[in-house]
Design a protein around this motif. Structure first.
Motif, PDB file in Angstrom:
ATOM      1  N   GLU A   1       0.930  -1.220   0.038  1.00  0.00           N
ATOM      2  CA  GLU A   1       0.069   0.031   0.226  1.00  0.00           C
ATOM      3  C   GLU A   1       0.869   1.151   0.023  1.00  0.00           C
ATOM      4  N   THR A   2       0.758   1.960  -1.081  1.00  0.00           N
ATOM      5  CA  THR A   2       1.495   3.104  -1.278  1.00  0.00           C
ATOM      6  C   THR A   2       0.631   4.520  -1.254  1.00  0.00           C
ATOM      7  N   VAL A   3       1.035   5.528  -0.361  1.00  0.00           N
ATOM      8  CA  VAL A   3       0.492   6.800  -0.628  1.00  0.00           C
ATOM      9  C   VAL A   3       1.467   7.990  -0.987  1.00  0.00           C
ATOM     10  N   VAL A   4       1.202   8.884  -1.983  1.00  0.00           N
ATOM     11  CA  VAL A   4       2.046   9.771  -2.438  1.00  0.00           C
ATOM     12  C   VAL A   4       1.280  11.094  -2.042  1.00  0.00           C
ATOM     13  N   LEU A   5       1.921  11.707  -1.018  1.00  0.00           N
ATOM     14  CA  LEU A   5       1.165  12.906  -0.436  1.00  0.00           C
ATOM     15  C   LEU A   5       1.837  14.284  -0.810  1.00  0.00           C
TER      16      LEU A   5
ATOM     17  N   PHE B   1       4.992   8.650   0.825  1.00  0.00           N
ATOM     18  CA  PHE B   1       5.948   9.481   0.453  1.00  0.00           C
ATOM     19  C   PHE B   1       5.222  10.868   0.712  1.00  0.00           C
ATOM     20  N   ALA B   2       6.069  12.077   1.005  1.00  0.00           N
ATOM     21  CA  ALA B   2       5.697  13.277   1.159  1.00  0.00           C
ATOM     22  C   ALA B   2       6.674  14.251   0.122  1.00  0.00           C
ATOM     23  N   CYS B   3       6.009  14.830  -0.814  1.00  0.00           N
ATOM     24  CA  CYS B   3       6.880  15.648  -1.647  1.00  0.00           C
ATOM     25  C   CYS B   3       6.012  16.875  -2.188  1.00  0.00           C
ATOM     26  N   ASP B   4       6.972  18.021  -2.503  1.00  0.00           N
ATOM     27  CA  ASP B   4       6.332  19.144  -3.065  1.00  0.00           C
ATOM     28  C   ASP B   4       6.970  19.879  -4.069  1.00  0.00           C
ATOM     29  N   LEU B   5       6.876  21.250  -4.176  1.00  0.00           N
ATOM     30  CA  LEU B   5       7.700  22.025  -5.096  1.00  0.00           C
ATOM     31  C   LEU B   5       9.114  22.404  -4.235  1.00  0.00           C
ATOM     32  N   ARG B   6       9.321  22.076  -2.922  1.00  0.00           N
ATOM     33  CA  ARG B   6      10.731  22.555  -2.518  1.00  0.00           C
ATOM     34  C   ARG B   6      11.606  21.573  -3.337  1.00  0.00           C
ATOM     35  N   GLY B   7      11.252  20.445  -3.793  1.00  0.00           N
ATOM     36  CA  GLY B   7      12.268  19.607  -4.588  1.00  0.00           C
ATOM     37  C   GLY B   7      12.729  20.223  -5.907  1.00  0.00           C
ATOM     38  N   GLY B   8      11.925  21.489  -6.360  1.00  0.00           N
ATOM     39  CA  GLY B   8      12.521  22.142  -7.481  1.00  0.00           C
ATOM     40  C   GLY B   8      12.574  21.278  -8.725  1.00  0.00           C
TER      41      GLY B   8
ATOM     42  N   VAL C   1       3.815   8.473 -10.443  1.00  0.00           N
ATOM     43  CA  VAL C   1       2.669   7.998  -9.846  1.00  0.00           C
ATOM     44  C   VAL C   1       1.973   7.083 -10.946  1.00  0.00           C
ATOM     45  N   GLU C   2       1.831   7.624 -12.090  1.00  0.00           N
ATOM     46  CA  GLU C   2       1.336   6.578 -13.064  1.00  0.00           C
ATOM     47  C   GLU C   2       2.047   5.462 -13.167  1.00  0.00           C
ATOM     48  N   GLU C   3       3.575   5.468 -13.161  1.00  0.00           N
ATOM     49  CA  GLU C   3       4.163   4.070 -13.185  1.00  0.00           C
ATOM     50  C   GLU C   3       3.965   3.134 -12.021  1.00  0.00           C
ATOM     51  N   LEU C   4       3.821   3.790 -10.898  1.00  0.00           N
ATOM     52  CA  LEU C   4       3.441   3.030  -9.588  1.00  0.00           C
ATOM     53  C   LEU C   4       2.037   2.372  -9.789  1.00  0.00           C
TER      54      LEU C   4
ATOM     55  N   GLY D   1       0.505   1.497 -12.486  1.00  0.00           N
ATOM     56  CA  GLY D   1       0.614   0.487 -13.403  1.00  0.00           C
ATOM     57  C   GLY D   1       1.150  -0.680 -12.800  1.00  0.00           C
ATOM     58  N   ARG D   2       1.548  -0.863 -11.481  1.00  0.00           N
ATOM     59  CA  ARG D   2       2.252  -2.073 -11.143  1.00  0.00           C
ATOM     60  C   ARG D   2       1.262  -2.972 -10.192  1.00  0.00           C
ATOM     61  N   LYS D   3       1.277  -3.980 -10.624  1.00  0.00           N
ATOM     62  CA  LYS D   3       0.161  -5.029 -10.134  1.00  0.00           C
ATOM     63  C   LYS D   3       0.686  -5.474  -8.649  1.00  0.00           C
ATOM     64  N   ASP D   4       1.635  -5.270  -8.204  1.00  0.00           N
ATOM     65  CA  ASP D   4       2.002  -5.536  -6.626  1.00  0.00           C
ATOM     66  C   ASP D   4       2.036  -4.628  -5.671  1.00  0.00           C
ATOM     67  N   MET D   5       1.085  -3.351  -6.163  1.00  0.00           N
ATOM     68  CA  MET D   5       0.923  -2.479  -5.089  1.00  0.00           C
ATOM     69  C   MET D   5      -0.353  -1.602  -5.444  1.00  0.00           C
ATOM     70  N   ASP D   6      -0.848  -1.007  -4.470  1.00  0.00           N
ATOM     71  CA  ASP D   6      -2.169  -0.277  -4.532  1.00  0.00           C
ATOM     72  C   ASP D   6      -1.520   1.427  -4.233  1.00  0.00           C
ATOM     73  N   THR D   7      -1.512   2.125  -5.188  1.00  0.00           N
ATOM     74  CA  THR D   7      -1.100   3.634  -5.080  1.00  0.00           C
ATOM     75  C   THR D   7      -2.153   4.578  -4.879  1.00  0.00           C
ATOM     76  N   THR D   8      -2.207   5.408  -4.204  1.00  0.00           N
ATOM     77  CA  THR D   8      -2.988   6.589  -4.001  1.00  0.00           C
ATOM     78  C   THR D   8      -2.195   7.816  -3.828  1.00  0.00           C
ATOM     79  N   LEU D   9      -2.842   8.872  -4.800  1.00  0.00           N
ATOM     80  CA  LEU D   9      -2.096  10.217  -4.811  1.00  0.00           C
ATOM     81  C   LEU D   9      -3.096  11.208  -3.970  1.00  0.00           C
ATOM     82  N   VAL D  10      -2.504  11.881  -2.867  1.00  0.00           N
ATOM     83  CA  VAL D  10      -3.528  12.500  -2.075  1.00  0.00           C
ATOM     84  C   VAL D  10      -2.836  13.923  -2.078  1.00  0.00           C
ATOM     85  N   PHE D  11      -3.813  15.079  -2.424  1.00  0.00           N
ATOM     86  CA  PHE D  11      -3.414  16.281  -2.733  1.00  0.00           C
ATOM     87  C   PHE D  11      -3.923  17.110  -1.393  1.00  0.00           C
ATOM     88  N   LEU D  12      -3.133  17.807  -0.586  1.00  0.00           N
ATOM     89  CA  LEU D  12      -3.802  18.695   0.474  1.00  0.00           C
ATOM     90  C   LEU D  12      -3.900  20.236  -0.233  1.00  0.00           C
TER      91      LEU D  12
END
Length: 288
Positions: A6-10, A60-67, A77-80, A82-93
Motif C-alpha cells: 500500500e503506497t500513498v503519495v502525499l 511519501f511526501a513531496c512538493d515544490l521544495r524539490g525544484g 505516480v502513473e508508473e506506480l 500500473g504495477r500489479k504488486d501495489m495499490d497507489t493513492t495520490l493525495v493532494f492537500l
C-alpha cells in the motif's frame, strides 16, 4: 500469497498540512519518507518488497521544495499505479489563500517557492504550478477549516477504516521517585490504607495476592476503581475519535510497591476488554 504494497503519495500546497498528515499516516503503520525525489520512489518500493511483508505500507511526501526533482511526480505516480504488486493513492492537500497566509504568518517561515516575493504571489504561483497534480489526485483534502485532529481522523478513516484498539500503557509508580514524564493522566491512590504498615505484608508487592486482597477490600478502593474505570471507558473512544494514538495512565502511591501496583493491575485487567494494554510497575522493586 503475495501481499500488495500500500503506497500513498502525499503532496499539495505548502502550509496545507503535510507534516500533520505524515504523522497521522505514521501512527497507523505507514513507513513515511518526506521530501523524497519522485524518481527515487520506485527504487525504495522495490527494496520494501524484499522485507518479507514487514514493510507493507509506505507513504511519501513531496512538493515544490524539490525544484526540478519534483517534476517527474505525475510520471512516477502513473508508473506506480500500473504495477500489479501495489495499490497507489495520490493525495493532494489544499487550503484557501487566507488560511495559507495565516499559517505562514504564525510560523514566521518564508514560502519555499519564491522566498523573495510577496507571500500571496508565491501562493498563486504554486497553485498554478500544481494544477495538473491536483487534477490527477485520487482525492483532495481541503484543510482550510480543519484542526490537526480532524485531518488525522480523515486520513485514518481512509487508510485504516477499521479503527484498531488504542494502545494503553498503565504504569504504577512511587511519588517519592517522581511522576512518569510521559503520563497523560495520573491517579493518586495514597489515600488508601497502606500495606507497608502491616508487618506480614510489607515484604510483598501488589502483584502478590495477599497485598492485592488487602488493598481491594476497602469500600473506598471499590468506589475509586469504579469511578476511575468509568472515566477511562468514557475517555478512550473520545481520545481515539480526536486522533490520539496512545494513552499512558499513571497510578501512584508513596513508594510504588503496594497500593499503586494493585490498583494498576485491576485497572489494566479492566481495560483489556477494549484496548491493547501494557502494564508496567516502574518502582515495584525499588523498596526493600
Amino acid at each position: 500469497m503475495t501481499v500488495r504494497l500500500e503506497t500513498v503519495v502525499l503532496t499539495g500546497m505548502s502550509g496545507a498540512g503535510k507534516s500533520v498528515a505524515m504523522q497521522a499516516l505514521e501512527d497507523i503503520g505507514f513507513f513515511c519518507v518526506d521530501n523524497l525525489p519522485p524518481a527515487l520512489m520506485p527504487r525504495l518500493l522495490d527494496m520494501a518488497e524484499h522485507t518479507s511483508g514487514t514493510l507493507s505500507k509506505v507513504a511519501f511526501a513531496c512538493d515544490l521544495r524539490g525544484g526540478s526533482l519534483f517534476e517527474p511526480l505525475l510520471t512516477t505516480v502513473e508508473e506506480l499505479r500500473g504495477r500489479k504488486d501495489m495499490d497507489t493513492t495520490l493525495v493532494f492537500l489544499d487550503a484557501n489563500e487566507a488560511t495559507l497566509v495565516r499559517r505562514y504568518k504564525e510560523s514566521r517561515r518564508r514560502h519555499p517557492l519564491s522566498p523573495t516575493s510577496r507571500l500571496t504571489e508565491s501562493i498563486e504561483q504554486e497553485r498554478v504550478a500544481l494544477a495538473a497534480v491536483r487534477a490527477a489526485a485520487d482525492f483532495v483534502i481541503d484543510t482550510s477549516d480543519m484542526a490537526s485532529g480532524t485531518l488525522k481522523k480523515e486520513l485514518t478513516s481512509r487508510f485504516q477504516p477499521h479503527i484498531s484498539r488504542m494502545p494503553v500503557h498503565v504504569v504504577s509508580f512511587g511519588f517519592k521517585y517522581g511522576v512518569p514524564l510521559d503520563a497523560d493522566m495520573v491517579y493518586d491512590v495514597r489515600f488508601l490504607p497502606n500495606p507497608h504498615y502491616i508487618d506480614e505484608l510489607r515484604p510483598f508487592t501488589g502483584e502478590d495476592q495477599p497485598v492485592y486482597d488487602y488493598v481491594m477490600q476497602w469500600p473506598a478502593t471499590q468506589h475509586f476503581v469504579t469511578k476511575a474505570e468509568e472515566m477511562l471507558d468514557f475517555l478512550l473512544p473520545e481520545y481515539q475519535r480526536e486522533g490520539k494514538s496512545h494513552l499512558v495512565v499513571g497510578i501512584g502511591c508513596t513508594g510504588g510497591k503496594h497500593r499503586s501496583v494493585a490498583i494498576a493491575r485491576h485497572i489494566a485487567n479492566h481495560l483489556r476488554a477494549v484496548a491493547d494494554v501494557e502494564l508496567t510497575h516502574r518502582d515495584r522493586g525499588r523498596e526493600g
